[in-house]
Design an enzyme around this catalytic site. Structure first.
Site, mmCIF file in Angstrom:
data_model
loop_
_atom_site.group_PDB
_atom_site.id
_atom_site.type_symbol
_atom_site.label_atom_id
_atom_site.label_comp_id
_atom_site.label_asym_id
_atom_site.label_seq_id
_atom_site.Cartn_x
_atom_site.Cartn_y
_atom_site.Cartn_z
ATOM 1 N N GLN A 1 40.431 43.663 28.854
ATOM 2 C CA GLN A 1 39.913 43.502 29.813
ATOM 3 C C GLN A 1 39.857 42.984 30.608
ATOM 4 O OE1 GLN A 1 38.495 43.891 26.893
ATOM 5 N NE2 GLN A 1 36.950 45.741 27.032
ATOM 6 N N TYR A 2 40.586 41.642 30.198
ATOM 7 C CA TYR A 2 41.356 40.123 30.908
ATOM 8 C C TYR A 2 41.822 40.432 32.164
ATOM 9 C CZ TYR A 2 42.571 35.661 32.633
ATOM 10 O OH TYR A 2 43.082 34.257 32.953
ATOM 11 N N HIS A 3 43.374 41.001 30.777
ATOM 12 C CA HIS A 3 44.187 41.531 31.844
ATOM 13 C C HIS A 3 44.065 43.064 32.785
ATOM 14 C CE1 HIS A 3 46.815 38.881 30.068
ATOM 15 N NE2 HIS A 3 46.365 39.027 28.603
#
Length: 383
Positions: A291-293
């Site tokens: 999700q962060y990337h």
């Protein structure tokens, strides 16, 4: 010797010593009347031969050597009136410079040298504070107490039996921090008749149990070696460095291990040591690396948490560890930070997360901005 070395030696050479993080109330930063350094009721014997009696005041005049440099004619006092039930150290003299608002979060150490004569130290800086903890064999969550210098301080026989059985079964010299943390949680669960669902209490209990297990391991592995003379100074130094380095490396890693288990219990999706910009590796990213990337993932649903046993100096290290997440959360066992530093943290969008019992050690103006571990978990879950 340095101030830190003198403080450690004084603690090791004398039977009664005490330490605590300086609070805003101690430093006169609460806006109320400054009435001296607060000493908790359970540590009365660092000050007096007998505990105070409710309804009566008692005091003693003492001489305190500060920082190995200068002395004050001070007073120990017990306030026993109906409205108060507390111990304080007062009378530091004009120009006393060690109890200012900027000293909030420093470590105060008091050692009884003789009747009515004491040494006291104010230790500053995360590295020196953690070195002190390692040298005298305590952890950050064991402050605000008399310093226990016994090799193993095990209060529950059932835990002691579990520890000794485990130690005897080991085929390695020293298990890694992950295994020690895991075993500590297992032994704590086994020894408790009732399981506490409060995450803040749980992590403190795990940390205490793990440190008791670690000290039992250390005692078992080094008791024989420490009872025989060293052939050379170099051999002594090498052995001492091995012990101290293991203590230091264990503290931070154990905190991360226990937090990971807290998040598992809470059913939170999280990844640790995610590689972010410039190959930084934050301690925890919620819900995870994918999700962060993913630039299409809503940034408002991303959370960052760093874990540092003390953070008065080190909090700035986390500012550039995850560029997509503007607000940074920092879990710490630090008790008390000055209003100026807290204000600087919040200007940089750093929010503290501490065990609930520690919140009252911070300036009152900031307590409603500090999250307990339960608060943080609920916030992430709700998002």
């Amino acid at each position: 010797m340095s101030l830190l070395e003198n403080a450690v030696q004084d603690c090791l050479n004398n039977p009664l010593s005490f330490c605590k993080f300086i609070s805003s109330n101690d430093a006169g930063a609460t806006g109320g009347h400054q009435s001296g350094l607060y000493i908790p009721l359970h540590s009365w014997n660092i000050l007096f031969d007998n505990p105070g009696v409710k309804g009566e005041n008692k005091d003693a005049n003492v001489k305190i050597m500060w920082q190995g440099d200068f002395e004050t004619d001070s007073r120990f006092i017990y306030y026993g009136q109906k409205s108060r039930n507390e111990y304080r150290i007062t009378r530091f003299g004009r120009g006393f410079s060690l109890l200012k608002p900027e000293n909030v979060g420093d470590l105060f150490v008091l050692i009884k040298i003789d009747t009515n004569y004491y040494h006291a130290y104010i230790i500053q800086g995360d590295d020196d504070i953690e070195s002190f903890f390692s040298s005298v064999g305590i952890t950050a969550d064991q402050t605000n107490n008399l310093i226990d210098l016994s090799n193993v301080n095990l209060q529950k026989p059932t835990l002691e039996e579990l520890f000794q059985s485990y130690i005897q079964s080991l085929t390695v010299d020293f298990p890694d921090t992950y295994q020690v943390s895991s075993k500590a949680r297992e032994f704590f669960r086994t020894s408790q008749k009732k399981q506490n669902a409060d995450l803040d209490s749980l992590i403190l209990n795990w940390l205490d149990t793990e440190f008791s297990l670690f000290k039992a391991l250390e005692f078992n592995r080094y008791q024989k070696r420490m009872s025989t003379p060293f052939d050379t100074i170099d051999e002594l130094v090498a052995c001492a460095n091995t012990l101290l380095n293991r203590r230091k490396s264990r503290a931070g890693k154990s905190l991360e291990h226990h937090l990971t288990e807290v998040f598992r219990i809470a059913n939170l999706s999280v990844d640790s040591q995610v590689t972010t910009e410039d190959k930084k590796k934050p301690d925890f990213i919620f819900p995870g690396a994918i999700q962060y990337h993913d630039n299409t993932f809503n940034q408002d649903k991303l959370f960052f948490l760093a874990a540092k046993t003390t953070c008065k100096d080190r909090w700035r290290q986390i500012l550039n560890e995850a560029d997509r997440i503007e607000e940074k959360h920092l879990f710490t066992l630090q008790q008390g930070i000055s209003e100026n530093q807290l204000n600087e943290m919040y200007k940089h969008k750093v929010t503290l997360v501490v065990p609930r019992p520690y919140i009252n050690s911070f300036p009152s103006a900031y307590r409603n901005k500090i999250l307990s571990l339960e608060n943080f978990v609920s916030m992430v879950r709700n998002k």
